[in-house]
Design an enzyme around this catalytic site. Structure first.
Site, PDB file in Angstrom:
ATOM      1  N   THR A   1       0.821  -1.206   0.000  1.00  0.00           N
ATOM      2  CA  THR A   1       0.000   0.000   0.000  1.00  0.00           C
ATOM      3  C   THR A   1       0.859   1.262   0.000  1.00  0.00           C
ATOM      4  O   THR A   1       2.002   1.249   0.488  1.00  0.00           O
ATOM      5  CB  THR A   1      -0.902  -0.004   1.257  1.00  0.00           C
ATOM      6  N   ASP A   2       0.283   2.357  -0.472  1.00  0.00           N
ATOM      7  CA  ASP A   2       0.992   3.639  -0.425  1.00  0.00           C
ATOM      8  C   ASP A   2       1.116   4.169   1.005  1.00  0.00           C
ATOM      9  O   ASP A   2       1.915   5.071   1.274  1.00  0.00           O
ATOM     10  CB  ASP A   2       0.311   4.678  -1.327  1.00  0.00           C
ATOM     11  N   GLU A   3       0.318   3.592   1.939  1.00  0.00           N
ATOM     12  CA  GLU A   3       0.324   4.137   3.310  1.00  0.00           C
ATOM     13  C   GLU A   3       1.661   3.926   4.008  1.00  0.00           C
ATOM     14  O   GLU A   3       1.940   4.579   5.011  1.00  0.00           O
ATOM     15  CB  GLU A   3      -0.809   3.514   4.134  1.00  0.00           C
TER      16      GLU A   3
ATOM     17  N   TYR B   1      -1.805  -0.264  11.057  1.00  0.00           N
ATOM     18  CA  TYR B   1      -1.958  -0.960   9.771  1.00  0.00           C
ATOM     19  C   TYR B   1      -0.739  -0.720   8.886  1.00  0.00           C
ATOM     20  O   TYR B   1      -0.104  -1.670   8.392  1.00  0.00           O
ATOM     21  CB  TYR B   1      -3.239  -0.498   9.061  1.00  0.00           C
TER      22      TYR B   1
ATOM     23  N   LYS C   1       2.220  -3.281   7.465  1.00  0.00           N
ATOM     24  CA  LYS C   1       2.484  -3.476   6.025  1.00  0.00           C
ATOM     25  C   LYS C   1       3.927  -3.087   5.705  1.00  0.00           C
ATOM     26  O   LYS C   1       4.601  -3.757   4.914  1.00  0.00           O
ATOM     27  CB  LYS C   1       1.507  -2.649   5.172  1.00  0.00           C
TER      28      LYS C   1
HETATM   29  P1  NAD Z   1      -9.774  -7.170   2.425  1.00  0.00           P
HETATM   30  O1  NAD Z   1      -9.763  -6.846   3.881  1.00  0.00           O
HETATM   31  O2  NAD Z   1     -10.981  -6.887   1.616  1.00  0.00           O
HETATM   32  O3  NAD Z   1      -9.456  -8.733   2.221  1.00  0.00           O
HETATM   33  C1  NAD Z   1      -8.468  -9.397   2.950  1.00  0.00           C
HETATM   34  C2  NAD Z   1      -8.630 -10.892   2.713  1.00  0.00           C
HETATM   35  O4  NAD Z   1      -7.570 -11.568   3.420  1.00  0.00           O
HETATM   36  C3  NAD Z   1      -9.937 -11.479   3.240  1.00  0.00           C
HETATM   37  O5  NAD Z   1     -10.470 -12.389   2.320  1.00  0.00           O
HETATM   38  C4  NAD Z   1      -9.535 -12.176   4.525  1.00  0.00           C
HETATM   39  O6  NAD Z   1     -10.376 -13.268   4.848  1.00  0.00           O
HETATM   40  C5  NAD Z   1      -8.143 -12.630   4.160  1.00  0.00           C
HETATM   41  N1  NAD Z   1      -7.295 -12.881   5.343  1.00  0.00           N
HETATM   42  C6  NAD Z   1      -7.167 -12.097   6.443  1.00  0.00           C
HETATM   43  N2  NAD Z   1      -6.325 -12.679   7.311  1.00  0.00           N
HETATM   44  C7  NAD Z   1      -5.891 -13.830   6.733  1.00  0.00           C
HETATM   45  C8  NAD Z   1      -4.995 -14.848   7.116  1.00  0.00           C
HETATM   46  N3  NAD Z   1      -4.366 -14.819   8.311  1.00  0.00           N
HETATM   47  N4  NAD Z   1      -4.771 -15.878   6.269  1.00  0.00           N
HETATM   48  C9  NAD Z   1      -5.397 -15.939   5.073  1.00  0.00           C
HETATM   49  N5  NAD Z   1      -6.286 -15.000   4.663  1.00  0.00           N
HETATM   50  C10 NAD Z   1      -6.518 -13.965   5.484  1.00  0.00           C
HETATM   51  O7  NAD Z   1      -8.489  -6.454   1.827  1.00  0.00           O
HETATM   52  P2  NAD Z   1      -8.280  -5.768   0.394  1.00  0.00           P
HETATM   53  O8  NAD Z   1      -8.789  -4.381   0.441  1.00  0.00           O
HETATM   54  O9  NAD Z   1      -8.738  -6.714  -0.648  1.00  0.00           O
HETATM   55  O10 NAD Z   1      -6.682  -5.673   0.369  1.00  0.00           O
HETATM   56  C11 NAD Z   1      -5.900  -6.757  -0.157  1.00  0.00           C
HETATM   57  C12 NAD Z   1      -4.434  -6.390  -0.067  1.00  0.00           C
HETATM   58  O11 NAD Z   1      -4.186  -5.201  -0.818  1.00  0.00           O
HETATM   59  C13 NAD Z   1      -3.960  -6.074   1.359  1.00  0.00           C
HETATM   60  O12 NAD Z   1      -2.672  -6.619   1.523  1.00  0.00           O
HETATM   61  C14 NAD Z   1      -3.913  -4.557   1.421  1.00  0.00           C
HETATM   62  O13 NAD Z   1      -2.920  -4.114   2.316  1.00  0.00           O
HETATM   63  C15 NAD Z   1      -3.542  -4.225  -0.017  1.00  0.00           C
HETATM   64  N6  NAD Z   1      -4.014  -2.904  -0.504  1.00  0.00           N
HETATM   65  C16 NAD Z   1      -5.319  -2.552  -0.380  1.00  0.00           C
HETATM   66  C17 NAD Z   1      -5.748  -1.334  -0.906  1.00  0.00           C
HETATM   67  C18 NAD Z   1      -7.201  -0.902  -0.809  1.00  0.00           C
HETATM   68  O14 NAD Z   1      -7.504   0.236  -1.115  1.00  0.00           O
HETATM   69  N7  NAD Z   1      -8.119  -1.765  -0.410  1.00  0.00           N
HETATM   70  C19 NAD Z   1      -4.838  -0.476  -1.534  1.00  0.00           C
HETATM   71  C20 NAD Z   1      -3.490  -0.875  -1.631  1.00  0.00           C
HETATM   72  C21 NAD Z   1      -3.103  -2.107  -1.125  1.00  0.00           C
HETATM   73  O1  DAU Z   2      -4.139   3.995   0.443  1.00  0.00           O
HETATM   74  C1  DAU Z   2      -4.379   2.625   0.368  1.00  0.00           C
HETATM   75  C2  DAU Z   2      -5.216   2.202   1.561  1.00  0.00           C
HETATM   76  O2  DAU Z   2      -6.533   2.690   1.327  1.00  0.00           O
HETATM   77  C3  DAU Z   2      -5.230   0.700   1.780  1.00  0.00           C
HETATM   78  O3  DAU Z   2      -3.939   0.259   2.084  1.00  0.00           O
HETATM   79  C4  DAU Z   2      -6.190   0.329   2.923  1.00  0.00           C
HETATM   80  O4  DAU Z   2      -6.262  -1.076   3.044  1.00  0.00           O
HETATM   81  C5  DAU Z   2      -7.554   0.890   2.596  1.00  0.00           C
HETATM   82  O5  DAU Z   2      -8.437   0.630   3.678  1.00  0.00           O
HETATM   83  C6  DAU Z   2      -7.487   2.396   2.324  1.00  0.00           C
HETATM   84  O6  DAU Z   2      -7.188   3.121   3.541  1.00  0.00           O
HETATM   85  P1  DAU Z   2      -7.943   4.486   3.939  1.00  0.00           P
HETATM   86  O7  DAU Z   2      -7.867   4.633   5.401  1.00  0.00           O
HETATM   87  O8  DAU Z   2      -7.490   5.611   3.089  1.00  0.00           O
HETATM   88  O9  DAU Z   2      -9.442   4.092   3.457  1.00  0.00           O
HETATM   89  P2  DAU Z   2     -10.879   4.330   4.125  1.00  0.00           P
HETATM   90  O10 DAU Z   2     -11.898   3.914   3.113  1.00  0.00           O
HETATM   91  O11 DAU Z   2     -10.978   3.726   5.487  1.00  0.00           O
HETATM   92  O12 DAU Z   2     -10.937   5.906   4.291  1.00  0.00           O
HETATM   93  C7  DAU Z   2     -10.791   6.777   3.184  1.00  0.00           C
HETATM   94  C8  DAU Z   2     -10.799   8.198   3.709  1.00  0.00           C
HETATM   95  O13 DAU Z   2     -12.119   8.506   4.177  1.00  0.00           O
HETATM   96  C9  DAU Z   2      -9.873   8.425   4.873  1.00  0.00           C
HETATM   97  O14 DAU Z   2      -9.344   9.746   4.800  1.00  0.00           O
HETATM   98  C10 DAU Z   2     -10.784   8.317   6.104  1.00  0.00           C
HETATM   99  C11 DAU Z   2     -12.109   8.834   5.572  1.00  0.00           C
HETATM  100  N1  DAU Z   2     -13.317   8.206   6.163  1.00  0.00           N
HETATM  101  C12 DAU Z   2     -13.389   6.848   6.175  1.00  0.00           C
HETATM  102  C13 DAU Z   2     -14.498   6.227   6.719  1.00  0.00           C
HETATM  103  C14 DAU Z   2     -14.580   4.717   6.759  1.00  0.00           C
HETATM  104  C15 DAU Z   2     -14.350   8.998   6.629  1.00  0.00           C
HETATM  105  O15 DAU Z   2     -14.295  10.233   6.579  1.00  0.00           O
HETATM  106  N2  DAU Z   2     -15.463   8.367   7.148  1.00  0.00           N
HETATM  107  C16 DAU Z   2     -15.570   7.023   7.232  1.00  0.00           C
HETATM  108  O16 DAU Z   2     -16.599   6.497   7.740  1.00  0.00           O
END
Ligand code: NAD
Ligand code: DAU
Length: 356
Positions: free
Chosen positions: A137-139, A162, A166
């Site tokens: 992730t970019d975080e 988180y 990562k």
């Molecule tokens: P998600 O939370 O939707 O899905 C995570 C999945 O991993 C689920 O199916 C869960 O059951 C499984 N899981 C959790 N713990 C586990 C374990 N111990 N063993 C096996 N499986 C397990 O997450 P996502 O949003 O699909 O993110 C997937 C990946 O991409 C993550 O590594 C996250 O850091 C990365 N990522 C997410 C975003 C985003 O915006 N969602 C952006 C950049 C990177």
């Molecule tokens: O940047 C990549 C990341 O993006 C991933 O690595 C994470 O897994 C993914 O969850 C996401 O993180 P964020 O914290 O940016 O996403 P989230 O959807 O939780 O929140 C997006 C923005 O909106 C953030 O600035 C917080 C704000 N927010 C979020 C929620 C859930 C609100 O204002 N209200 C809310 O209820």
């Protein structure tokens, strides 16, 4: 060029993992895909009904932290490629309970690296045979001010449990490349949106709340900035990096679609009103400012020029087109949202897999 033969996808029942499998499994009938998922609250097997009976797809219920299981899977399926999505992914949950993030995100990654190190013992003789793709992730780069972008050379500065977990996992992946010559690839991607995202994240949560005329909680002042990418574009980026990325390299991925949260929320809620035929402004009236997230990162923005220039990848969705398609998807799939809300999606594994 890497041509996978047997791919271990971790976390394939989650948001991005399931979109990745839905994209890859039908397109690569000669490649075997094993999905290892612990089915936490974020894992939803109903996402995968379109491929669950495909001959080249196999689901395994288990954790990436289970070293014996992971080693067995490498042997049983002759795994040539890992695409590692499995993680605890929600920042707010990491603030409430950080240890699960250390366990899955950090320890789970090391367990997978160890299994790959042991199984791929002929890797020096076969430089294109194996790949360990770590989805990050970019975080991990921390938080930007009003200017500038994260890139592959930005120093790490994680600021939430988180992102710290990562970042630690990224460091282990790099250490295995350096110490053991493990053929790794890392991507650091910006915020994804699209179908099958668990409605704890901003976009599906706000669509769901607006649909039911419930308040939509904006953290702080809504000034924070995120850079949005449609999940299908993230999946094509991963496929492209896997195929042609240079071993040991990191690639930053983004759609170059930065928005202030409040601007994104206005656009999203207007699209919901439009799709439902509501009076313009109806859903904006649901906006409720709430206490800010502790340590809330101000701005993320990614420079994805390395991926574009080296590998020719570009996103296909602009933000408005992607958001419109996403709103339409959630409205057309309210049964998916309802099943998440009443938790009936959690019964699917027992119903479909217990007799197999
Ligand atoms: P998600 O939370 O939707 O899905 C995570 C999945 O991993 C689920 O199916 C869960 O059951 C499984 N899981 C959790 N713990 C586990 C374990 N111990 N063993 C096996 N499986 C397990 O997450 P996502 O949003 O699909 O993110 C997937 C990946 O991409 C993550 O590594 C996250 O850091 C990365 N990522 C997410 C975003 C985003 O915006 N969602 C952006 C950049 C990177
Ligand atoms: O940047 C990549 C990341 O993006 C991933 O690595 C994470 O897994 C993914 O969850 C996401 O993180 P964020 O914290 O940016 O996403 P989230 O959807 O939780 O929140 C997006 C923005 O909106 C953030 O600035 C917080 C704000 N927010 C979020 C929620 C859930 C609100 O204002 N209200 C809310 O209820």
């Amino acid at each position: 060029m890497h041509s996978p033969t047997s791919v271990l996808v971790t976390g394939g029942a989650g948001f991005i993992g399931s979109n990745f499998l839905l994209h890859m499994v039908p397109r690569h009938p000669d490649v075997h895909f094993v999905n290892l998922d612990a089915l936490t609250y974020a894992g939803n097997l109903t996402n995968l009904t379109a491929i669950e009976d495909a001959a080249n797809y196999h689901f395994v219920h288990g954790s990436v932290t289970d070293a014996e299981l992971v080693a067995d899977l490498f042997a049983e399926h002759a795994v040539s490629t890992v695409v590692h999505f499995a993680a605890e992914s929600h920042v707010d949950r990491s603030i409430m309970a950080p240890l699960a993030f250390v366990e899955t995100n950090t320890k789970g990654t090391v367990v997978l690296l160890e299994a790959a190190r042991a199984a791929w013992d002929d890797r020096d003789a076969h430089p294109d045979r194996y790949r360990f793709f770590h989805v990050s992730t970019d975080e991990v780069f921390g938080s930007l001010g009003d200017d500038g972008f994260f890139s592959e050379t930005t120093p790490y500065d994680p600021r939430s449990p988180y992102s710290a977990s990562k970042a630690a996992s990224d460091h282990f992946v790099r250490a295995y490349a350096h110490t053991y010559d493990l053929p790794v690839l890392i991507s650091n991607c910006s915020n994804n949106y699209g179908p099958y995202q668990f409605p704890e994240k901003l976009i599906p949560l706000f669509i769901q709340n607006a649909l039911h005329r419930r308040p939509v909680p904006v953290y702080g002042t809504g000034e924070n900035v995120r850079d949005w990418l449609h999940v299908r574009d993230h999946c094509t980026a991963i496929a492209r990096i896997l195929e042609a990325g240079r071993v040991g390299e990191t690639y930053c991925v983004s759609g170059n679609e930065e928005r202030r949260n409040l601007d994104l929320i206005h656009l999203l809620l207007d699209l919901v009103d439009e799709a439902l035929g509501r009076e313009p402004g109806t859903s904006r009236a649901l906006i409720t400012f709430v206490k800010d997230r502790p340590g809330h990162d101000y701005r993320y923005a990614i420079d994805a020029s390395k991926l574009r220039d080296e590998l020719g990848w570009t996103p296909t969705y602009d933000l408005e087109t992607g958001l419109r398609a996403t709103v339409d998807w959630y409205l057309a799939n309210q049964d998916w949202l309802d099943a998440v809300q009443d938790e009936s999606y959690r019964d699917y594994y027992e119903q479909q897999y217990s007799h197999r």
